[in-house]
Design a protein around this motif. Structure first.
Motif, PDB file in Angstrom:
ATOM      1  N   PRO A 263       0.821  -1.224   0.000  1.00  0.00           N
ATOM      2  CA  PRO A 263       0.000   0.000   0.000  1.00  0.00           C
ATOM      3  C   PRO A 263       0.851   1.269   0.000  1.00  0.00           C
ATOM      4  O   PRO A 263       0.430   2.293  -0.551  1.00  0.00           O
ATOM      5  CB  PRO A 263      -0.807  -0.105   1.300  1.00  0.00           C
ATOM      6  N   LEU A 269       0.113   5.215  -0.029  1.00  0.00           N
ATOM      7  CA  LEU A 269      -0.356   5.453   1.342  1.00  0.00           C
ATOM      8  C   LEU A 269       0.853   5.709   2.234  1.00  0.00           C
ATOM      9  O   LEU A 269       1.986   5.360   1.896  1.00  0.00           O
ATOM     10  CB  LEU A 269      -1.158   4.257   1.863  1.00  0.00           C
ATOM     11  N   ASP A 276      -5.327   0.163   9.875  1.00  0.00           N
ATOM     12  CA  ASP A 276      -5.666   1.462   9.299  1.00  0.00           C
ATOM     13  C   ASP A 276      -6.764   1.272   8.243  1.00  0.00           C
ATOM     14  O   ASP A 276      -6.614   0.473   7.310  1.00  0.00           O
ATOM     15  CB  ASP A 276      -4.391   2.052   8.657  1.00  0.00           C
ATOM     16  N   GLU A 278      -7.705   2.942   5.722  1.00  0.00           N
ATOM     17  CA  GLU A 278      -7.296   3.165   4.325  1.00  0.00           C
ATOM     18  C   GLU A 278      -6.524   1.969   3.773  1.00  0.00           C
ATOM     19  O   GLU A 278      -6.649   1.607   2.606  1.00  0.00           O
ATOM     20  CB  GLU A 278      -6.402   4.408   4.262  1.00  0.00           C
ATOM     21  N   ASN A 281      -8.917  -0.849   3.090  1.00  0.00           N
ATOM     22  CA  ASN A 281      -9.626  -0.567   1.843  1.00  0.00           C
ATOM     23  C   ASN A 281      -8.763  -0.788   0.630  1.00  0.00           C
ATOM     24  O   ASN A 281      -9.229  -1.278  -0.399  1.00  0.00           O
ATOM     25  CB  ASN A 281     -10.088   0.895   1.827  1.00  0.00           C
ATOM     26  N   TRP A 282      -7.506  -0.398   0.777  1.00  0.00           N
ATOM     27  CA  TRP A 282      -6.590  -0.567  -0.352  1.00  0.00           C
ATOM     28  C   TRP A 282      -6.524  -2.043  -0.759  1.00  0.00           C
ATOM     29  O   TRP A 282      -6.636  -2.382  -1.935  1.00  0.00           O
ATOM     30  CB  TRP A 282      -5.192  -0.041   0.015  1.00  0.00           C
ATOM     31  N   ASN A 285      -9.825  -3.189  -2.354  1.00  0.00           N
ATOM     32  CA  ASN A 285      -9.924  -2.758  -3.750  1.00  0.00           C
ATOM     33  C   ASN A 285      -8.964  -3.545  -4.644  1.00  0.00           C
ATOM     34  O   ASN A 285      -9.286  -3.868  -5.788  1.00  0.00           O
ATOM     35  CB  ASN A 285      -9.631  -1.260  -3.880  1.00  0.00           C
TER      36      ASN A 285
END
Ligand code: GCV
Length: 717
Positions: A263, A269, A276, A278, A281-282, A285
Motif C-alpha cells: 500500500p 499510502l 488502518d 485506508e 480498503n486498499w 480494492n
C-alpha cells in the motif's frame, strides 16, 4: 547441400530429438513392449467416447490420443455417442446417462470433488471402460492416472479405481523474481517471461500446466516470497491474467505473494498498518481488481516480519492482525491467505529452532477461516534432515499447511542426485502424539486429525528454463514425487520412485530394481556426507554451496554454522534438551521425552538435540568421533555405489540422459569428498583425534577448503 551444412543440420536435428526426452519429463509414453499388456489395452482403446466439449475435456482427449498412439501405435476413433462395446468413455458425472450414473453411484459416493473413477463396467451387457469424476478437471486427473497405468504396464484386469486427493491446496511456490532470477533456483532462469507477457504465450507455460496436472498439482504461486509489490500493479496483473488463462483448463489456480508494504510502495499510502482503514480498503480494492481479471484467483502467500520482509509488527500489530486483514479482502471471492510461520529474530539469541513455535502457537484459533498457516517441515530451514516442526499438531484450531523445499538449496543444488520423497515421507510419517499415538504429521496436514476445512501442501519449486526443467534429470523425480505426496501424503516413496522410473525411463526390471534402490538410498547418502548424526546448517553461508562449518563472522549469530554445531574440545552438537535451550519441551510429552534423553534420542537426530562428548559411545560401539568420521566416509561410499549402479544402465536408456547423469554423479562424488574432508579436518581441531581406519585421508588442507570462494554460486541473488 554442402557436407558441413548437412552435418550441422544432422547434429541440430538429433540434438533436438534427444533433448526432447529430457523435456518430456515423466510423460515419455514409451512403446509398451509387453505383448500381453499391449493387447489388453489395444482392445479397450479402439474408440474414445467424449461426453463433453470443455477445454479441459479436449485436453484430456488429446492427451489420450497422444499416449495411445505413442504407447500402442494405435489411433483411437473419437466419438460422441456410446455405440457397441469396449469403448473408453470420458466425461464428468453430469454428462453421463442415467444408467451410467446409477452403475457408478457407489463409486461417486467414495470420491470428493477432485477425485476420479477409472472402471471397467458392464452396461446393457456390453463391456466399457470409463474415466469419470464430478467435474472435468477431475476427469483430467483420471486420464493422467490411466496413462500412468499404461506407462507402468499395469494390467487392466478387474480395473476399478476411485481415488481422491487428500489435501485441497497442492501448490508450487516459485521463488521467482521479476527480473527472472530464481532465489535458490538451480535450473536456469524463471519460466515466466514477464517482458513478453501478456501477448506472447510460450508453449512452456502449457507444458508446465500439463506436467503439474498430470500429478494433481492445482495451484502455483508465481512470485518469490521475498516479494516485489510491482506484481500487484495493473501492468503486471495483466500478465498474471494471461498465465492464469493458460493454466485454468488444467485445473491450476494462480496465487501471488503479497508484499505487506505494497500500500505504501504502489498505493501511495503513508502506512501499511493492517488496522488502518485506508490500508484495509486498499487491499479490498486490490482484491476486487484482481478478481475482475482472474475470477478463480487463489489468494496470497505472505512472508511477513521474517528475514527483513515488512509485516504487521512494523506497526506494533501481530501476525493475526496482518493475516486477517488480508483474509477479509479475499474472502468475498473465496480466496485464501497462506501465512508463513518461517520467522526468527536476530534479537533472540537463545535458539532459532524455538522461535516459530514461540511466536505462532499462542495464535491458535485466532485466524480467520480462510487463513492457513504455512509451516516448513522442520524448525530450522530445509536441512538434509530435521526432526518435524513442533508446530505440527500443536495448533488444533488452526489449519497448517506443509512447506517442503523441492529445490535443493541445502542438498547439493541440482548437481546432486537426492530423491526427496524419502525425506518428505519421513516427515509426514513422524508421530506428533498430540492426540495420542498415531497423530502423524500427515494427519495434521490432510486435516484428519483436527477436522480442518482447508488443507494444503506447498513445495518450493525446482523448476527453471533449463531444457530439462530441473537441472538434474533425477530432480524431475522430486517435482513428480512432491505432486504425488501432495495428492496422497501416505504414499510410499518407493512406489513413487517405481512409477517415476517406469514413466521416465524404462519398464525393464533389470533397470528398475537397482536404480530404484539407488534413488531410495540417495537421501541417506547426502545426510551422511553433509550432516550426519543430526548436524545441520553447516553449509557455507549465503549461497549454501559446499561445507562451511568454520564460518563465524556474520552479523546475525544464527547465520553462522558455528552456532549450529557448537563444536569444542568437549564435544559437538546443539543442546536443545532440558539442560540446554529446552526446545524439546515444544513437542508432546512422548516426543519430548524421546528427544530429551540421550539414551532414547534417535542417533539420526543426536547432535540436533544434544551436545555430546567426542568419546560418547554410539549404539554400534564406536566413539562419537569415530562414528562421525565413518558416517562421512559412508556417504562418499554410497555415492560410489550410486555411480557403479548407474554405469550399468547404459544399455537400457538413451545416451543423452545416461551421459548427463554419469557426469553429474562424478560431480557429486567430488563434492561428497569435499564435504567429508573439509568437515572432518575442521572438527578434528576440536576432537584432537586421528581418523579411524576405513576413512580416507584428506587430499587438501583445511586452509585450502576455507579459501574456496564462490561469488557466483547460483540462486543467491
Ligand atoms: C526466500 C531461507 C532461504 C531464503 C528464503 C527463506 C524463506 O532462509 O535461504 O532464500 O527466502 O529461507 O524461506 O523465506
Amino acid at each position: 547441400m554442402k557436407l558441413s551444412r548437412f552435418v550441422f543440420l544432422f547434429v541440430l536435428i538429433s540434438f533436438s530429438a534427444l533433448a526432447q526426452k529430457d523435456y518430456k519429463l515423466w510423460l515419455q509414453y514409451n512403446k509398451i513392449t509387453n505383448p500381453a499388456i499391449a493387447s489388453e489395452y489395444k482392445s479397450n482403446l479402439k474408440n474414445i467416447v467424449s461426453l463433453g466439449n470443455s477445454e479441459t475435456l479436449k485436453i484430456s482427449i488429446k492427451e489420450l490420443e497422444t499416449g495411445i498412439l505413442s504407447m500402442l501405435d494405435q489411433k483411437p476413433q473419437i466419438k460422441t455417442e456410446i455405440e457397441g462395446e469396449n469403448n473408453l468413455i470420458i466425461g464428468s458425472k453430469p454428462s453421463l446417462n442415467s444408467d451410467l450414473q446409477k452403475t457408478l453411484q457407489s463409486d461417486f459416493d467414495k470420491i470428493n470433488s477432485e477425485g476420479f473413477i477409472i472402471k471397467l463396467v458392464v452396461l446393457k451387457n456390453k463391456k466399457q471402460l470409463i474415466i469419470t469424476g464430478k467435474n472435468d478437471v477431475a476427469v483430467l486427473y483420471g486420464v493422467f492416472s490411466f496413462l500412468r497405468l499404461m506407462q507402468t504396464n499395469t494390467s487392466l484386469k478387474n480395473l476399478s479405481i476411485s481415488d481422491s486427493p487428500k489435501t485441497n491446496i497442492r501448490i508450487l511456490n516459485h521463488w521467482d523474481n521479476l527480473d527472472r532470477t530464481v532465489e535458490r533456483g538451480y535450473a536456469g532462469f524463471s519460466l515466466w517471461n514477464w517482458q513478453k507477457l501478456p501477448d506472447f504465450i510460450d508453449q512452456r507455460y502449457v507444458d508446465y500446466a500439463r506436467a503439474n496436472a498430470s500429478i494433481g498439482i492445482n495451484g502455483t504461486v508465481l512470485t518469490n516470497v521475498n516479494a516485489n509489490a510491482l506484481i500487484l500493479t495493473p501492468q503486471y496483473l495483466e500478465k498474471v491474467e494471461a498465465l492464469a488463462n493458460v493454466f485454468r483448463p488444467y485445473g491450476i489456480k494462480v496465487y501471488l505473494t503479497a508484499r505487506f508494504s505494497a500500500p505504501i510502495e504502489i498505493g501511495n499510502l503513508k502506512t501499511a498498518d493492517p488496522k488502518d482503514p485506508e490500508v484495509m480498503n486498499w487491499w479490498k480494492n486490490k482484491a476486487v481488481e484482481i478478481y475482475k481479471r482472474i475470477p478463480d484467483f487463489g489468494g496470497f502467500l505472505v512472508k511477513a516480519n521474517s528475514e527483513g520482509q515488512p509485516g504487521p509488527q512494523n506497526y506494533g500489530r501481530d501476525h493475526v492482525d496482518g493475516a486477517n486483514m488480508l483474509a477479509d479482502a479475499v474472502a468475498p471471492f473465496g480466496g485464501v491467505i497462506m501465512w508463513r510461520a518461517f520467522v526468527y529474530s536476530e534479537h533472540d539469541a537463545n535458539d532459532r529452532a524455538k522461535q516459530a513455535y514461540a511466536e505462532f502457537q499462542l495464535y491458535d484459533g485466532k485466524f480467520k477461516e480462510n487463513v492457513i498457516v504455512q509451516v516448513k517441515n522442520g524448525a530450522i530451514d530445509f536441512q538434509p534432515r530435521e526432526p518435524f516442526h513442533p508446530l505440527f499438531g500443536a495448533m488444533p484450531k488452526t489449519p497448517l499447511m506443509m512447506e517442503f523445499q523441492i529445490t535443493q538449496e541445502y542438498l547439493g543444488f541440482s548437481t546432486h542426485l537426492v530423491f526427496l520423497p524419502k525425506l518428505f515421507q519421513e516427515v509426514l510419517e513422524s508421530d506428533t502424539y498430540r492426540k495420542g499415538k498415531g497423530s502423524t504429521v500427515a494427519k495434521v496436514v490432510d486435516g484428519s486429525l483436527y477436522n480442518n476445512k482447508i488443507t494444503g501442501i506447498a513445495g518450493v519449486a525446482n523448476i527453471g528454463n533449463d531444457l530439462n526443467w530441473t537441472g538434474h534429470p533425477f530432480a524431475q523425480a522430486n517435482w513428480y514425487g512432491f505432486g504425488r505426496l501432495a495428492w496422497n501424503p501416505y504414499l510410499d516413496s518407493e512406489v513413487i520412485a517405481d512409477e517415476w522410473l517406469r514413466s521416465t525411463f524404462s519398464n525393464d526390471e533389470n533397470f528398475i530394481k537397482p536404480v530404484k534402490k539407488m534413488m531410495i538410498d540417495s537421501r541417506e547418502a547426502v545426510v551422511n556426507y553433509m550432516t550426519p548424526l543430526g548436524l545441520h546448517h553447516i553449509m557455507d553461508t549465503g549461497h549454501h554451496y559446499g561445507p562451511g562449518p568454520w564460518v563465524s563472522n556474520l552479523s546475525r549469530p544464527e547465520w553462522n554454522p558455528v552456532y549450529y554445531h557448537k563444536a569444542d574440545k568437549n564435544g559437538i552438537g546443539f543442546d536443545r534438551s532440558k539442560s540446554g535451550t529446552n526446545a524439546t519441551a515444544q513437542y508432546a510429552i512422548e516426543v519430548e521425552k524421546l528427544f530429551d534423553n540421550l539414551e532414547t534420542c534417535p542417533e539420526k537426530d543426536l547432535l540436533w538435540f544434544h551436545h555430546v562428548s567426542w568419546d560418547y559411545k554410539l549404539k554400534n560401539g564406536q566413539t562419537l568421533w569415530n562414528g562421525l568420521a565413518l558416517k562421512y566416509q559412508e556417504g562418499v561410499n554410497q555415492v560410489v555405489t550410486m555411480q557403479n549402479i548407474w554405469n550399468k544402465t547404459e544399455k537400457y536408456i538413451d545416451a543423452e540422459r545416461f551421459n548427463e547423469v554419469q557426469m553429474l554423479l562424478e560431480i557429486q562424488n567430488k563434492e561428497a569428498k569435499w564435504w567429508r574432508d573439509a568437515c572432518l579436518l575442521y572438527f578434528q581441531q576440536y576432537s584432537g583425534k586421528e581418523l579411524p581406519a576405513g576413512v580416507e585421508k584428506p587430499t587438501q588442507t583445511l586452509d585450502y577448503f576455507k579459501s574456496l570462494k564462490f561469488p557466483f554460486a547460483p540462486g543467491n541473488g
